[in-house]
Design an enzyme around this catalytic site. Sequence first.
Site, PDB file in Angstrom:
ATOM      1  N   ASN A  34      -1.370   2.270   5.847  1.00  0.00           N
ATOM      2  CA  ASN A  34      -0.588   1.167   5.294  1.00  0.00           C
ATOM      3  C   ASN A  34      -0.077   0.351   6.476  1.00  0.00           C
ATOM      4  OD1 ASN A  34       2.824   1.119   4.033  1.00  0.00           O
ATOM      5  ND2 ASN A  34       1.342  -0.498   4.022  1.00  0.00           N
ATOM      6  N   GLY A  35      -0.364  -0.954   6.472  1.00  0.00           N
ATOM      7  CA  GLY A  35       0.074  -1.796   7.581  1.00  0.00           C
ATOM      8  C   GLY A  35      -1.047  -2.733   7.985  1.00  0.00           C
TER       9      GLY A  35
ATOM     10  N   LYS B  49       5.417  -4.336  -4.771  1.00  0.00           N
ATOM     11  CA  LYS B  49       6.872  -4.187  -4.780  1.00  0.00           C
ATOM     12  C   LYS B  49       7.489  -4.380  -3.407  1.00  0.00           C
ATOM     13  CE  LYS B  49      10.627  -2.831  -7.023  1.00  0.00           C
ATOM     14  NZ  LYS B  49      11.163  -3.906  -7.857  1.00  0.00           N
TER      15      LYS B  49
ATOM     16  N   HIS C 232      17.354 -36.613 -10.956  1.00  0.00           N
ATOM     17  CA  HIS C 232      16.735 -37.053  -9.699  1.00  0.00           C
ATOM     18  C   HIS C 232      15.243 -36.741  -9.669  1.00  0.00           C
ATOM     19  CE1 HIS C 232      20.684 -38.067  -8.263  1.00  0.00           C
ATOM     20  NE2 HIS C 232      21.094 -36.888  -8.741  1.00  0.00           N
TER      21      HIS C 232
ATOM     22  N   ARG D 127       3.432  -0.127  -5.173  1.00  0.00           N
ATOM     23  CA  ARG D 127       3.278  -0.710  -3.841  1.00  0.00           C
ATOM     24  C   ARG D 127       1.970  -1.472  -3.673  1.00  0.00           C
ATOM     25  NH1 ARG D 127       6.832   1.439  -0.183  1.00  0.00           N
ATOM     26  NH2 ARG D 127       5.474   0.836   1.537  1.00  0.00           N
TER      27      ARG D 127
ATOM     28  N   TRP E   8      -2.889  -2.559  -1.572  1.00  0.00           N
ATOM     29  CA  TRP E   8      -2.646  -3.980  -1.798  1.00  0.00           C
ATOM     30  C   TRP E   8      -3.431  -4.668  -0.693  1.00  0.00           C
ATOM     31  CZ3 TRP E   8      -0.626  -8.320   0.635  1.00  0.00           C
ATOM     32  CH2 TRP E   8      -0.312  -9.394  -0.200  1.00  0.00           C
TER      33      TRP E   8
ATOM     34  N   CYS F 296       0.858  -1.179   0.000  1.00  0.00           N
ATOM     35  CA  CYS F 296       0.000   0.000   0.000  1.00  0.00           C
ATOM     36  C   CYS F 296       0.899   1.236   0.000  1.00  0.00           C
ATOM     37  CB  CYS F 296      -0.929   0.124   1.200  1.00  0.00           C
ATOM     38  SG  CYS F 296      -2.096  -1.213   1.367  1.00  0.00           S
TER      39      CYS F 296
ATOM     40  N   GLU G  28      16.358 -17.480 -10.783  1.00  0.00           N
ATOM     41  CA  GLU G  28      15.940 -16.109 -11.106  1.00  0.00           C
ATOM     42  C   GLU G  28      15.164 -16.080 -12.430  1.00  0.00           C
ATOM     43  OE1 GLU G  28      15.631 -13.516  -9.524  1.00  0.00           O
ATOM     44  OE2 GLU G  28      15.643 -11.858 -10.942  1.00  0.00           O
TER      45      GLU G  28
ATOM     46  N   LYS H  97      11.233 -14.876 -12.771  1.00  0.00           N
ATOM     47  CA  LYS H  97      10.802 -13.783 -13.658  1.00  0.00           C
ATOM     48  C   LYS H  97       9.671 -14.259 -14.571  1.00  0.00           C
ATOM     49  CE  LYS H  97      12.657 -10.509 -12.184  1.00  0.00           C
ATOM     50  NZ  LYS H  97      13.221 -10.954 -11.024  1.00  0.00           N
TER      51      LYS H  97
ATOM     52  N   GLU I   7       6.449 -14.598 -12.436  1.00  0.00           N
ATOM     53  CA  GLU I   7       5.780 -13.417 -11.890  1.00  0.00           C
ATOM     54  C   GLU I   7       5.232 -12.470 -12.948  1.00  0.00           C
ATOM     55  OE1 GLU I   7       8.213 -10.920  -9.393  1.00  0.00           O
ATOM     56  OE2 GLU I   7       9.946 -11.199 -10.671  1.00  0.00           O
TER      57      GLU I   7
HETATM   58  C1  F6R Z   1      11.078 -10.527  -7.853  1.00  0.00           C
HETATM   59  C2  F6R Z   1      10.962  -9.568  -6.770  1.00  0.00           C
HETATM   60  C3  F6R Z   1      10.789 -10.075  -5.391  1.00  0.00           C
HETATM   61  C4  F6R Z   1      11.719  -9.327  -4.424  1.00  0.00           C
HETATM   62  C5  F6R Z   1      11.422  -9.763  -2.981  1.00  0.00           C
HETATM   63  C6  F6R Z   1      12.364  -9.114  -1.992  1.00  0.00           C
HETATM   64  O1  F6R Z   1      11.252  -9.907  -9.076  1.00  0.00           O
HETATM   65  O2  F6R Z   1      10.988  -8.387  -6.970  1.00  0.00           O
HETATM   66  O3  F6R Z   1      10.996 -11.451  -5.325  1.00  0.00           O
HETATM   67  O4  F6R Z   1      13.038  -9.592  -4.788  1.00  0.00           O
HETATM   68  O5  F6R Z   1      10.111  -9.433  -2.654  1.00  0.00           O
HETATM   69  O6  F6R Z   1      12.228  -7.731  -1.998  1.00  0.00           O
HETATM   70  P1  F6R Z   1      13.338  -6.788  -1.390  1.00  0.00           P
HETATM   71  O7  F6R Z   1      14.555  -6.984  -2.198  1.00  0.00           O
HETATM   72  O8  F6R Z   1      12.762  -5.421  -1.521  1.00  0.00           O
HETATM   73  O9  F6R Z   1      13.541  -7.206   0.029  1.00  0.00           O
END
Ligand code: F6R
Length: 612
Positions: free
Chosen positions: A100-101, A607, A508, A27, A74, A2, A485, A489, A492
């Site tokens: 927010n929280g 984010k 395995h 956010r 969010w 949020c 990774e 990607k 998500e």
């Molecule tokens: C993936 C992504 C998330 C963040 C994770 C940690 O693309 O963005 O997996 O890497 O939520 O976030 P931070 O780095 O802000 O602690």
Amino acid sequence: MCGIIGYIGEKKVSDVLVKGLSRLEYRGYDSAGIAVLNEDGISVFKEAGKLSQLKQMIHGVELTGHLGIAHTRWATHGEPSQRNAHPHTDCTETVAIVHNGIIENHEEIRASLIRQGHEFRSDTDSEVIAHLIEEYHVKKGMSLVQAVRVMLGQLEGSYALCAISQKDLNQFVAARNGSPLVVGVGRGENLVASDAPALLDHTRHVIFLDDHQMAVIKRDSVEIFDQHGKPVKHEVHRIDWDADEASKQGYDHFMLKEIEEQADMVERILRTRLRGELSEHLFDVLKFDQSEFNNVERIVIQGCGTSWHAALIGKFLFEALAGLPTEVDVSSEFRYRHLVYQPNTLVLSITQSGETIDTLMGVRRGKSQTYKTVSICNVLGSTIARESDGVIYTQAGPEIGVASTKAYLAQMTILILLSLYFGKTRNKISGSIYDEFVSELRTIPSKLKQVIQEKEKIREIALKYYEARDFLFLSRGINYPNAHEGALKIKEIGYIHATGHPAGEMKHGPIALIDEKMPVVCIAVRSSVYEKMISNIREVKARHGKVIAIATEGDSSIKSIVDDCVYIPACSEFLSPLLVAVPLQYLAYYVSVLRGNDVDQPRNLAKSVTVE
Ligand code: F6R
């Protein structure tokens, strides 16, 4: 999660708030709303869905007033809907709040307020805040500031909040505990927001609120108080990012812009950190003696998601270049698992946002074991940066696309520098090897530019496979975390099921998944495990899987055994993860675009993950 913003000043408040929300939309984007205060009362507009829905709703509405608050959500408590969108008002519509929280004791407070005759209009935990303020401010006649202070005493949980009252046209109140809040100090105007990019159109001067602090924001003044109402001295910081960095600058998506600025970013990081002796420019904050850092005998790295993948690469680096035993843990596990105490352990936390709750709790867990805590963090003044004993800022600039790209490369760059630092101070690498690494590191920005030239090739590959139901990513050695990774990607932003595996694990179990429809991305760059990787590719091909290889320039033989191939420039194995990550980012990007997904704001995500 949020985003909130509050503004008081000369400018048209609705414009300021909507623009601010657009900077905070990463956010959360389940709903958005604004409340504007003027002599006629509080006007609230809110709508489910993205900010564009709210913009449509207020288009053409004449909103006068110079004080207001806004929110982008969010959802945690209550589904994403108009009724649950913020701002929330009290029964008399005298007060409006954004939050927010999570208010953990909201059910208890709500039940008690209902017994006192309050009527609730949403399913959120946040609405209790408006009604509690009503109790003290409207019914008992306390000032808004007093009422907010008394109300805060009743809340359990986390909050960053702003409150306005129809009875007070000259100020608003903001408070934080556990969720971020930054005050922007302007000229004849002041603001508050969850994150600095929302303030940068108006000012670069900011105050980071601490937990249990409250700010009273007027047009010409900002006062900060502790929970007992005692004024608190505050430091005003200057933010170096400019507003443009947080805008798309002509790119179709933030993610694309963020991928393509990585070469310049790495160059900038190296310029700052390597401008003399590395030891002198390593830390931005260090609250303990650097010799204690040098005497570390074990490192535990913790982080979530992409930051966890960077941590896994860090393990290879610290062990190989510095001979330092290194453990890696996902923060949500680290914070709860049984820890065996070992002296001289450093807890290294990796985080873009500096607000991820599990990572923050991991920092606190490390401290509770009396370990020194250092964070590699992107956001200046974030909670994790402030709670850690030492900070190395990644200086990636604002990352707005929800999928992390440039922050990942920045984290890896810092980890490479840190491992070289430890390698040198622990006499594990000679001065000449160190110098060789440093000079090769300086070639990485131009090599990244070369990888970016490959994007059209990657788009063609994406065109072939974007309708696949699953993807596999395989690699070995220091690039095996990049298999995770790549898969993350694609999941998500592509909404495609994908998994990453160390290629040796294929036999395995996962090999059973291979058939002629399965795209398998194989990272097979020149390295100590190259031949093993080639054998794994042959195993996939023998089962008719479709292999997309990421290989080293000049490796013409690999072409004949794979279906598609993307080349990266030759470089040391230890630096290769920086180059390998980029084709993986492009692949996910193009797959997402071709599937018509929302690249920058993928469904269900936000984010900064400030809930468990
Ligand atoms: C993936 C992504 C998330 C963040 C994770 C940690 O693309 O963005 O997996 O890497 O939520 O976030 P931070 O780095 O802000 O602690």
